[in-house]
Design an enzyme around this catalytic site. Structure first.
Site, mmCIF file in Angstrom:
data_model
loop_
_atom_site.group_PDB
_atom_site.id
_atom_site.type_symbol
_atom_site.label_atom_id
_atom_site.label_comp_id
_atom_site.label_asym_id
_atom_site.label_seq_id
_atom_site.Cartn_x
_atom_site.Cartn_y
_atom_site.Cartn_z
ATOM 1 C CG HIS A 176 1.808 -23.015 14.761
ATOM 2 N ND1 HIS A 176 2.215 -24.362 14.903
ATOM 3 C CD2 HIS A 176 1.558 -22.411 15.901
ATOM 4 C CE1 HIS A 176 2.001 -24.516 16.286
ATOM 5 N NE2 HIS A 176 1.724 -23.608 16.795
ATOM 6 N NE ARG A 202 -4.702 -22.420 19.902
ATOM 7 C CZ ARG A 202 -3.846 -23.200 20.481
ATOM 8 N NH1 ARG A 202 -3.564 -24.559 20.108
ATOM 9 N NH2 ARG A 202 -2.879 -22.938 21.614
ATOM 10 C CB SER A 237 1.834 -28.794 18.750
ATOM 11 O OG SER A 237 2.240 -27.640 17.922
#
Ligand code: ADP
Length: 162
Positions: free
Chosen positions: A17, A90, A128
């Site tokens: 991020h 991604r 995450s």
């Protein structure tokens, strides 16, 4: 130069991020990092904790503002006069969801454009979820997150929440 918004859950913020934040902050006058308060998910960190971690991580980037919001992202973007939405891609697997989201946002709010930044190869596998899992099994996550986030994860482990 337009105001841009980078929305996400950031539960917690990762180095992936932060890479997107650093790179997109150079492209816009103001970048609002918007933490979603999603009532459908039970996050590990409260919105306030996620905001605080992001503020600490972004303290040296003067044109980044960290805020939180409920509800539709486009509504919050309009309220804040943001006309660009920044998202990170991604892998191909992100593409399907992201393109659907971008089309939906554009249909709801034609004045808002979505800009995709490809992730740095270095962080292309990082999420995450992976960070939370690695922390849960006591792996060293310092590669994936900044020291303040690592400390916050350790605290959650102590509380038995990870
Ligand atoms: P969401 O719950 O909206 O997916 P996330 O916090 O997981 O929120 O991600 C917010 C944005 O950051 C998304 O555009 C996502 O693709 C991007 N992102 C997540 N992880 C990375 C990473 N490792 N590198 C670059 N971008 C990422």
């Amino acid at each position: 130069m337009p105001i841009a918004m980078y929305p996400g859950s950031f539960d917690p913020v990762t180095r992936g991020h932060l890479d997107i934040i650093k790179r997109s902050s150079r492209m816009f006058d103001t970048l609002i990092v918007a933490v979603l308060n999603n009532s459908a998910k039970t996050p590990l960190f409260t919105v306030k904790e996620r905001e605080e971690m992001l503020r600490e991580c972004c303290k040296d980037i003067p044109n980044v503002k960290v805020m939180s919001f409920d509800g539709l992202t486009v509504n919050f973007a309009q309220q804040q006069h943001a006309t660009v939405m920044v998202r990170g891609l991604r892998a191909v697997t992100d593409f399907e969801n992201e393109i659907q989201l971008a089309h939906t946002n554009h249909a709801l709010c034609p004045g808002i454009e979505t800009v995709f930044l490809s992730t740095s190869l270095k962080w292309s596998y990082l999420s995450s979820t992976i960070v939370r899992e690695a922390a849960h099994y006591n792996h060293d996550v310092s590669k994936f997150v900044t020291p303040n986030v690592e400390a916050a994860l350790k605290e959650k482990i102590r509380e038995g929440k990870v």
